[in-house]
Design a protein around this motif. Structure first.
Motif, PDB file in Angstrom:
ATOM      1  N   THR A   1       0.873  -0.879   0.177  1.00 46.33           N
ATOM      2  CA  THR A   1      -0.027  -0.232  -0.107  1.00 46.33           C
ATOM      3  C   THR A   1       0.846   1.255  -0.188  1.00 46.33           C
ATOM      4  N   ASN A   2       0.589   2.112  -0.865  1.00 46.76           N
ATOM      5  CA  ASN A   2       1.163   3.498  -0.836  1.00 46.76           C
ATOM      6  C   ASN A   2       0.918   4.293   0.509  1.00 46.76           C
ATOM      7  N   PRO A   3       1.968   4.545   1.150  1.00 46.15           N
ATOM      8  CA  PRO A   3       1.819   5.159   2.473  1.00 46.15           C
ATOM      9  C   PRO A   3       0.924   6.717   2.290  1.00 46.15           C
ATOM     10  N   ASP A   4       0.991   7.341   1.021  1.00 43.40           N
ATOM     11  CA  ASP A   4       0.146   8.428   0.855  1.00 43.40           C
ATOM     12  C   ASP A   4      -1.232   8.199   0.752  1.00 43.40           C
ATOM     13  N   ASP A   5      -1.577   6.810   0.498  1.00 44.99           N
ATOM     14  CA  ASP A   5      -2.988   6.511   0.365  1.00 44.99           C
ATOM     15  C   ASP A   5      -3.702   6.217   2.033  1.00 44.99           C
TER      16      ASP A   5
END
Length: 86
Positions: free
Chosen positions: A70-74
């Motif tokens: 998972t992209n940490p931004d998301d």
């Protein structure tokens, strides 16, 4: 700049470490609640322990999600990106 693999790994490790600290603090809070004779102190310690437990659970889940791609931004960690890319 996208999150690098190294930055994601570091963030996940730090989240796991934070979760461990929060879990330990929650256990200490539960112990304080169990041994207190003051009702207000018991209630405060119990509430604090629950909050710390919830935060530890969230940090562990975030670390797992990041490790799984998972992209940490998301999941709300975008503001931290500059701290992980030097």
């Amino acid at each position: 700049m996208p999150w690098t693999r190294q930055a994601r790994t570091q963030l996940a490790a730090e989240l796991e470490q934070t979760a461990g600290i929060q879990s330990q603090a929650a256990a200490e809070g539960r112990q304080a609640a169990a041994t207190s004779t003051d009702p207000l102190t018991r209630a405060q310690a119990t509430a604090a322990a629950q909050l710390l437990t919830d935060q530890a659970t969230e940090a562990t889940a975030a670390a797992t999600a990041i490790r799984e791609g998972t992209n940490p931004d998301d999941i709300g960690y975008g503001a931290l990106r500059p701290h992980y890319h030097h």
